[in-house]
Design a protein around this motif. Structure first.
Motif: not given
Length: 253
Positions: A235-253
């Motif tokens: 299902d992710s066959s056209y996704i590459t070179g990406q950084d998937f951030i899973v941080d509950g929004g911490f990096s928004l601040n």
């Protein structure tokens, strides 16, 4: 998101992130091989790998993949470090310790991921490589979070994780023609034991961290497993070179 019968090799599959990821992928039908220095769960296929022995790693990996089958997916959840990891602050670090940790962590991530990519090319596999990074590969550590706590900044960690992020992009660019995808998963602050120490995070640090997080809690390993599943699946066959951030929004601040 089907991964049934995919052969997935997880480096660091006995660790804080690797163990729940390995279990979740196995429960969803994949053939999972745990590559680690220690075996923490006899429910998985286990092969001992020590990333400190990089000179011998290529031969070892070829023997393992010949035994268990060619990789469809390679995931690196490892967190290799020296016993002096906690001393790597701006004030207390030394060159020897700094270099050892760069070699153990960043160099092993780069070298081993490329070995798996080359094998996928040889076998004409439409493969997926998933590297574990961190939000601190993108943003700096917030110094005020550490004041009055049993934690401190780390001079090596952001450099290592930023290097992994850029390596991911370079690999994705190079191996895209071979239908090999390369992505990173970047967790926010994980609740639990402090890396390099036997101590748990103290309440002062957790309160400060959570106060800056829109979702008002620390990251749990269970928050990450679906992302690894998605990137392992077609299902992710056209996704590459990406950084998937899973941080509950911490990096928004």
């Amino acid at each position: 998101m089907s991964i049934k019968n995919k052969k997935i090799y997880v480096l660091g599959g006995s660790g804080t992130i690797g163990l729940p990821v390995t279990k979740f992928l196995k429960d969803n039908g994949a053939k999972v091989i745990n590559l680690d220095i220690n075996n923490s769960n006899n429910d998985f296929i286990f092969e001992k790998i020590d990333v400190a022995e990089l000179e011998d790693i290529e031969k070892k990996l070829l023997e393992i993949t010949e035994k268990h089958g060619d990789p469809d997916v390679f995931i690196n959840c490892s967190y290799p470090k020296t016993d002096e990891w906690a001393d790597l602050t701006f004030k207390t670090s030394n060159l020897t310790n700094f270099k050892k940790n760069l070699d153990l962590h960043l160099l092993s991530y780069i070298w081993i991921s490329n070995l798996f990519a080359q094998q996928m090319v040889r076998k004409n596999t439409n493969g997926s490589i998933i590297l574990t990074s961190s939000i601190y590969g993108t943003i700096p550590q917030k110094q005020n979070l550490y004041e009055g706590t049993n934690l401190s900044e780390n001079i090596a960690y952001p450099v290592i994780k930023a290097g992994i992020n850029q390596h991911c992009k370079q690999m994705a660019s190079f191996y895209g023609k071979n239908n090999i995808r390369v992505n990173t998963v970047s967790p926010g602050g994980l609740e639990g034991k402090i890396a390099g120490k036997k101590l748990q995070q103290d309440e002062a640090f957790k309160e400060k961290y959570i106060s800056r997080t829109p979702m008002k809690r620390m990251c749990k390993p269970s928050d990450l497993v679906q992302t690894y599943l998605f990137l392992s699946s077609n299902d992710s066959s056209y996704i590459t070179g990406q950084d998937f951030i899973v941080d509950g929004g911490f990096s928004l601040n």
